[in-house]
Motif scaffolding. Structure first.
Motif, PDB file in Angstrom:
ATOM      1  N   GLN B  42       0.853  -1.180   0.000  1.00  0.00           N
ATOM      2  CA  GLN B  42       0.000   0.000   0.000  1.00  0.00           C
ATOM      3  C   GLN B  42       0.894   1.236   0.000  1.00  0.00           C
ATOM      4  O   GLN B  42       1.986   1.230   0.574  1.00  0.00           O
ATOM      5  N   PHE B  44       1.174   4.042   1.514  1.00  0.00           N
ATOM      6  CA  PHE B  44       1.756   4.632   2.734  1.00  0.00           C
ATOM      7  C   PHE B  44       2.883   3.788   3.324  1.00  0.00           C
ATOM      8  O   PHE B  44       3.583   4.233   4.227  1.00  0.00           O
ATOM      9  N   LEU B  55      -3.166   9.075   6.166  1.00  0.00           N
ATOM     10  CA  LEU B  55      -3.406   9.134   7.611  1.00  0.00           C
ATOM     11  C   LEU B  55      -2.103   9.102   8.404  1.00  0.00           C
ATOM     12  O   LEU B  55      -2.011   9.653   9.502  1.00  0.00           O
ATOM     13  N   PHE B  56      -1.064   8.425   7.853  1.00  0.00           N
ATOM     14  CA  PHE B  56       0.191   8.244   8.583  1.00  0.00           C
ATOM     15  C   PHE B  56       1.092   9.487   8.540  1.00  0.00           C
ATOM     16  O   PHE B  56       2.004   9.610   9.342  1.00  0.00           O
TER      17      PHE B  56
END
Lengths: 166, 166
Positions: B42, B44, B55-56
Protein backbone atom coordinates in the motif's frame (compact mmCIF):
# COMPACT_ATOMS: atom_id res chain seq x y z
CA UNK A 1 -25.07 -6.11 -7.71
CA UNK A 2 -21.78 -6.93 -9.39
CA UNK A 3 -20.58 -3.34 -9.38
CA UNK A 4 -20.07 -3.53 -5.61
CA UNK A 5 -17.36 -6.18 -6.05
CA UNK A 6 -15.17 -3.91 -8.13
CA UNK A 7 -15.51 -0.52 -6.50
CA UNK A 8 -13.76 0.54 -3.32
CA UNK A 9 -16.01 0.69 -0.28
CA UNK A 10 -16.40 3.66 2.01
CA UNK A 11 -17.74 3.13 5.53
CA UNK A 12 -21.19 4.15 4.31
CA UNK A 13 -21.18 1.36 1.71
CA UNK A 14 -20.64 -1.46 4.21
CA UNK A 15 -23.28 -3.52 6.00
CA UNK A 16 -22.99 -5.87 8.95
CA UNK A 17 -22.93 -9.43 7.62
CA UNK A 18 -21.44 -8.39 4.26
CA UNK A 19 -18.79 -10.85 3.10
CA UNK A 20 -15.67 -10.64 0.95
CA UNK A 21 -13.52 -13.44 -0.41
CA UNK A 22 -9.91 -12.96 -1.50
CA UNK A 23 -7.87 -14.61 -4.18
CA UNK A 24 -5.51 -17.42 -3.21
CA UNK A 25 -1.85 -17.80 -2.27
CA UNK A 26 0.04 -21.09 -2.34
CA UNK A 27 2.44 -21.27 0.59
CA UNK A 28 5.36 -23.48 -0.42
CA UNK A 29 8.18 -24.78 1.73
CA UNK A 30 10.74 -22.30 0.37
CA UNK A 31 8.56 -19.37 1.45
CA UNK A 32 8.05 -20.90 4.90
CA UNK A 33 11.80 -21.37 5.40
CA UNK A 34 12.65 -17.88 4.11
CA UNK A 35 10.15 -16.08 6.35
CA UNK A 36 11.08 -18.16 9.41
CA UNK A 37 14.79 -17.65 8.76
CA UNK A 38 14.32 -13.90 8.80
CA UNK A 39 11.68 -13.39 11.48
CA UNK A 40 10.95 -16.57 13.45
CA UNK A 41 13.97 -18.88 13.41
CA UNK A 42 12.68 -21.78 15.47
CA UNK A 43 13.25 -25.45 14.63
CA UNK A 44 9.60 -26.29 13.98
CA UNK A 45 9.50 -23.60 11.27
CA UNK A 46 12.88 -24.48 9.73
CA UNK A 47 13.63 -28.18 9.95
CA UNK A 48 11.50 -31.24 9.20
CA UNK A 49 13.07 -33.42 11.87
CA UNK A 50 12.84 -30.82 14.63
CA UNK A 51 9.28 -30.03 13.54
CA UNK A 52 8.24 -33.71 13.64
CA UNK A 53 9.40 -33.93 17.25
CA UNK A 54 7.63 -30.69 18.24
CA UNK A 55 4.08 -29.81 19.26
CA UNK A 56 3.37 -29.19 15.56
CA UNK A 57 4.23 -32.74 14.45
CA UNK A 58 5.67 -31.50 11.15
CA UNK A 59 6.93 -28.38 9.41
CA UNK A 60 4.70 -25.42 10.22
CA UNK A 61 4.71 -21.87 8.93
CA UNK A 62 5.19 -19.09 11.48
CA UNK A 63 1.83 -17.70 12.54
CA UNK A 64 3.18 -14.25 11.60
CA UNK A 65 3.79 -15.55 8.10
CA UNK A 66 0.15 -16.63 7.86
CA UNK A 67 -0.74 -13.14 9.11
CA UNK A 68 1.47 -11.47 6.49
CA UNK A 69 -0.01 -13.57 3.67
CA UNK A 70 -3.50 -12.76 4.97
CA UNK A 71 -2.65 -9.07 4.63
CA UNK A 72 -1.30 -9.64 1.12
CA UNK A 73 -4.56 -11.31 0.12
CA UNK A 74 -6.67 -8.55 1.66
CA UNK A 75 -4.64 -5.80 -0.01
CA UNK A 76 -4.67 -7.68 -3.32
CA UNK A 77 -8.41 -7.28 -3.75
CA UNK A 78 -9.75 -9.36 -0.87
CA UNK A 79 -11.06 -6.32 0.93
CA UNK A 80 -11.64 -3.35 -1.38
CA UNK A 81 -11.77 -0.44 1.05
CA UNK A 82 -11.47 3.21 0.12
CA UNK A 83 -8.33 4.60 1.75
CA UNK A 84 -6.66 1.18 1.88
CA UNK A 85 -6.53 -1.31 4.71
CA UNK A 86 -5.44 0.43 7.89
CA UNK A 87 -5.64 -1.70 11.00
CA UNK A 88 -5.77 -0.16 14.47
CA UNK A 89 -5.47 -3.60 16.00
CA UNK A 90 -7.42 -6.74 16.65
CA UNK A 91 -7.51 -10.26 17.99
CA UNK A 92 -5.59 -13.02 16.26
CA UNK A 93 -5.54 -16.78 16.78
CA UNK A 94 -4.12 -19.74 14.95
CA UNK A 95 -6.34 -22.83 15.36
CA UNK A 96 -3.71 -24.83 13.48
CA UNK A 97 -0.56 -24.07 11.50
CA UNK A 98 -0.22 -23.43 7.79
CA UNK A 99 1.68 -26.32 6.15
CA UNK A 100 3.84 -26.45 3.02
CA UNK A 101 1.66 -26.34 -0.12
CA UNK A 102 -1.40 -25.04 1.68
CA UNK A 103 -3.38 -22.80 -0.63
CA UNK A 104 -4.69 -19.95 1.48
CA UNK A 105 -7.61 -17.61 0.95
CA UNK A 106 -9.33 -15.14 3.23
CA UNK A 107 -13.04 -14.95 3.91
CA UNK A 108 -13.97 -11.68 5.59
CA UNK A 109 -17.23 -10.64 7.19
CA UNK A 110 -18.28 -7.23 8.50
CA UNK A 111 -19.07 -7.60 12.22
CA UNK A 112 -19.55 -4.00 13.35
CA UNK A 113 -19.57 -0.50 11.88
CA UNK A 114 -18.89 2.41 14.22
CA UNK A 115 -18.71 5.93 12.80
CA UNK A 116 -16.26 8.04 14.80
CA UNK A 117 -17.80 10.64 17.11
CA UNK A 118 -14.74 12.86 17.17
CA UNK A 119 -13.68 12.49 13.52
CA UNK A 120 -16.67 12.82 11.19
CA UNK A 121 -14.67 11.76 8.11
CA UNK A 122 -14.05 8.18 9.26
CA UNK A 123 -15.06 5.27 11.48
CA UNK A 124 -13.96 1.88 12.73
CA UNK A 125 -15.14 -1.26 10.95
CA UNK A 126 -14.65 -4.59 12.71
CA UNK A 127 -14.04 -7.45 10.28
CA UNK A 128 -13.75 -11.13 11.10
CA UNK A 129 -11.23 -12.54 8.61
CA UNK A 130 -10.80 -16.30 8.43
CA UNK A 131 -7.74 -17.54 6.57
CA UNK A 132 -8.56 -21.00 5.24
CA UNK A 133 -6.60 -23.58 3.29
CA UNK A 134 -7.70 -25.73 0.36
CA UNK A 135 -9.36 -28.20 2.76
CA UNK A 136 -11.39 -25.35 4.25
CA UNK A 137 -9.46 -25.70 7.51
CA UNK A 138 -9.21 -22.37 9.34
CA UNK A 139 -5.52 -21.54 9.85
CA UNK A 140 -6.03 -18.07 11.30
CA UNK A 141 -8.86 -15.98 12.68
CA UNK A 142 -8.25 -12.25 12.73
CA UNK A 143 -10.92 -9.98 14.16
CA UNK A 144 -9.53 -6.67 12.98
CA UNK A 145 -10.49 -3.10 13.73
CA UNK A 146 -10.00 -1.09 10.56
CA UNK A 147 -10.02 2.66 10.01
CA UNK A 148 -12.36 3.32 7.07
CA UNK A 149 -13.12 6.76 5.59
CA UNK A 150 -16.71 7.98 5.15
CA UNK A 151 -17.87 8.85 1.65
CA UNK A 152 -17.35 12.56 0.92
CA UNK A 153 -20.68 14.34 0.39
CA UNK A 154 -20.16 15.16 -3.31
CA UNK A 155 -19.32 11.55 -4.12
CA UNK A 156 -22.48 10.30 -2.39
CA UNK A 157 -24.68 11.93 -5.00
CA UNK A 158 -22.55 10.57 -7.84
CA UNK A 159 -22.72 7.04 -6.45
CA UNK A 160 -26.48 7.23 -6.17
CA UNK A 161 -26.67 8.21 -9.85
CA UNK A 162 -24.61 5.17 -10.77
CA UNK A 163 -26.76 2.84 -8.70
CA UNK A 164 -29.95 4.23 -10.22
CA UNK A 165 -28.60 3.69 -13.70
CA UNK A 166 -27.67 0.01 -13.05
CA UNK B 1 20.01 -14.09 40.14
CA UNK B 2 21.84 -13.72 36.88
CA UNK B 3 21.51 -17.39 35.98
CA UNK B 4 17.79 -16.88 35.33
CA UNK B 5 18.55 -14.53 32.42
CA UNK B 6 20.47 -17.20 30.56
CA UNK B 7 18.52 -20.40 31.13
CA UNK B 8 15.28 -21.31 29.38
CA UNK B 9 12.16 -20.95 31.48
CA UNK B 10 9.56 -23.64 32.00
CA UNK B 11 6.05 -22.68 33.10
CA UNK B 12 7.01 -23.47 36.69
CA UNK B 13 9.87 -20.94 36.57
CA UNK B 14 7.67 -17.99 35.64
CA UNK B 15 5.96 -15.53 37.96
CA UNK B 16 3.26 -12.94 37.31
CA UNK B 17 4.95 -9.56 36.99
CA UNK B 18 8.25 -11.04 35.77
CA UNK B 19 9.76 -8.94 32.98
CA UNK B 20 12.01 -9.63 30.02
CA UNK B 21 13.75 -7.19 27.72
CA UNK B 22 14.95 -8.12 24.23
CA UNK B 23 17.88 -6.93 22.20
CA UNK B 24 17.29 -4.28 19.55
CA UNK B 25 16.55 -4.17 15.82
CA UNK B 26 17.04 -1.10 13.64
CA UNK B 27 14.27 -0.89 11.06
CA UNK B 28 15.60 0.93 8.02
CA UNK B 29 13.76 2.15 4.96
CA UNK B 30 14.97 -0.68 2.73
CA UNK B 31 13.51 -3.28 5.12
CA UNK B 32 10.21 -1.39 5.29
CA UNK B 33 9.94 -1.23 1.49
CA UNK B 34 10.92 -4.90 1.04
CA UNK B 35 8.40 -6.23 3.56
CA UNK B 36 5.61 -4.00 2.27
CA UNK B 37 6.37 -4.91 -1.34
CA UNK B 38 5.94 -8.59 -0.54
CA UNK B 39 3.11 -8.56 2.00
CA UNK B 40 1.43 -5.17 2.32
CA UNK B 41 1.84 -3.18 -0.90
CA UNK B 42 0.00 0.00 0.00
CA UNK B 43 1.20 3.50 -0.86
CA UNK B 44 1.76 4.63 2.73
CA UNK B 45 4.20 1.73 3.24
CA UNK B 46 5.97 2.12 -0.12
CA UNK B 47 6.14 5.74 -1.21
CA UNK B 48 7.10 8.91 0.67
CA UNK B 49 4.73 11.15 -1.25
CA UNK B 50 1.72 8.86 -0.92
CA UNK B 51 2.56 8.33 2.75
CA UNK B 52 2.78 12.08 3.44
CA UNK B 53 -0.75 12.51 2.07
CA UNK B 54 -2.14 9.57 4.06
CA UNK B 55 -3.41 9.13 7.61
CA UNK B 56 0.19 8.24 8.58
CA UNK B 57 1.67 11.59 7.47
CA UNK B 58 4.88 9.90 6.33
CA UNK B 59 6.40 6.54 5.45
CA UNK B 60 5.19 3.90 7.91
CA UNK B 61 6.14 0.25 8.30
CA UNK B 62 3.37 -2.30 7.92
CA UNK B 63 2.02 -3.27 11.33
CA UNK B 64 2.69 -6.90 10.36
CA UNK B 65 6.32 -5.97 9.83
CA UNK B 66 6.49 -4.59 13.37
CA UNK B 67 4.86 -7.85 14.50
CA UNK B 68 7.42 -9.95 12.60
CA UNK B 69 10.36 -7.98 14.05
CA UNK B 70 8.82 -8.33 17.50
CA UNK B 71 8.84 -12.10 17.02
CA UNK B 72 12.45 -11.99 15.81
CA UNK B 73 13.45 -10.11 18.96
CA UNK B 74 11.55 -12.50 21.23
CA UNK B 75 13.05 -15.58 19.55
CA UNK B 76 16.52 -14.01 19.58
CA UNK B 77 16.72 -14.10 23.35
CA UNK B 78 14.02 -11.62 24.37
CA UNK B 79 11.86 -14.36 25.83
CA UNK B 80 13.84 -17.47 26.81
CA UNK B 81 11.12 -20.12 27.07
CA UNK B 82 11.73 -23.85 27.16
CA UNK B 83 10.11 -25.37 24.08
CA UNK B 84 10.39 -22.14 22.11
CA UNK B 85 7.82 -19.43 21.57
CA UNK B 86 4.55 -20.97 20.47
CA UNK B 87 1.65 -18.57 20.28
CA UNK B 88 -1.94 -19.74 20.39
CA UNK B 89 -3.13 -16.22 19.68
CA UNK B 90 -3.54 -12.85 21.28
CA UNK B 91 -4.56 -9.24 20.98
CA UNK B 92 -2.49 -6.85 18.93
CA UNK B 93 -2.63 -3.09 18.51
CA UNK B 94 -0.47 -0.46 16.94
CA UNK B 95 -0.68 2.85 18.85
CA UNK B 96 1.51 4.41 16.15
CA UNK B 97 3.54 3.18 13.19
CA UNK B 98 7.19 2.18 13.11
CA UNK B 99 9.19 4.71 11.05
CA UNK B 100 12.42 4.35 9.06
CA UNK B 101 15.43 4.16 11.41
CA UNK B 102 13.37 3.33 14.48
CA UNK B 103 15.36 1.08 16.79
CA UNK B 104 12.91 -1.43 18.23
CA UNK B 105 13.09 -3.52 21.38
CA UNK B 106 10.48 -5.59 23.18
CA UNK B 107 9.61 -5.36 26.86
CA UNK B 108 7.58 -8.36 27.98
CA UNK B 109 5.74 -8.93 31.24
CA UNK B 110 4.06 -12.10 32.53
CA UNK B 111 0.38 -11.33 33.06
CA UNK B 112 -1.14 -14.73 33.80
CA UNK B 113 0.01 -18.34 34.23
CA UNK B 114 -2.57 -21.07 33.69
CA UNK B 115 -1.49 -24.72 33.91
CA UNK B 116 -3.56 -26.84 31.54
CA UNK B 117 -6.18 -29.07 33.16
CA UNK B 118 -6.31 -31.58 30.34
CA UNK B 119 -2.58 -31.64 29.45
CA UNK B 120 -0.43 -31.91 32.60
CA UNK B 121 2.83 -31.30 30.68
CA UNK B 122 2.04 -27.72 29.68
CA UNK B 123 0.07 -24.54 30.29
CA UNK B 124 -0.81 -21.16 28.84
CA UNK B 125 1.19 -18.09 29.80
CA UNK B 126 -0.21 -14.68 28.92
CA UNK B 127 2.51 -12.12 28.17
CA UNK B 128 2.08 -8.43 27.49
CA UNK B 129 4.80 -7.49 25.00
CA UNK B 130 5.36 -3.83 24.23
CA UNK B 131 7.48 -3.05 21.20
CA UNK B 132 9.08 0.34 21.77
CA UNK B 133 11.37 2.53 19.71
CA UNK B 134 14.44 4.50 20.76
CA UNK B 135 12.21 7.33 22.04
CA UNK B 136 10.37 4.84 24.26
CA UNK B 137 7.24 5.28 22.11
CA UNK B 138 5.12 2.13 22.08
CA UNK B 139 4.71 1.00 18.45
CA UNK B 140 2.91 -2.26 19.19
CA UNK B 141 1.21 -3.94 22.11
CA UNK B 142 0.82 -7.69 21.85
CA UNK B 143 -0.94 -9.56 24.62
CA UNK B 144 -0.02 -13.09 23.61
CA UNK B 145 -1.17 -16.46 24.85
CA UNK B 146 1.83 -18.78 24.72
CA UNK B 147 2.00 -22.55 25.11
CA UNK B 148 4.76 -23.26 27.67
CA UNK B 149 5.87 -26.72 28.83
CA UNK B 150 6.02 -27.63 32.52
CA UNK B 151 9.36 -28.68 33.94
CA UNK B 152 9.72 -32.48 33.77
CA UNK B 153 9.94 -34.06 37.26
CA UNK B 154 13.55 -35.26 36.96
CA UNK B 155 14.74 -31.81 35.82
CA UNK B 156 13.00 -30.15 38.76
CA UNK B 157 15.36 -31.84 41.21
CA UNK B 158 18.39 -30.98 39.09
CA UNK B 159 17.35 -27.34 38.85
CA UNK B 160 16.97 -27.13 42.62
CA UNK B 161 20.50 -28.42 42.99
CA UNK B 162 21.77 -25.73 40.65
CA UNK B 163 19.87 -22.99 42.47
CA UNK B 164 21.18 -24.14 45.83
CA UNK B 165 24.73 -24.10 44.53
CA UNK B 166 24.43 -20.51 43.20
Amino acid sequence: MEASIQRKHFLDDLQVGQRFTSGTHRMDEAQILAFAGEFDPQGFHLDHEAAAASLFGGLAASGWHTAAITMKLLVGGGLPLAGGIIGAGGEISWPGPTRPDDVLRVVGEVVEIAPSRSKPDRGIVTMRCETRNQHDEVRQVLVAKLVVPRRPAQQEAAASDVLESV
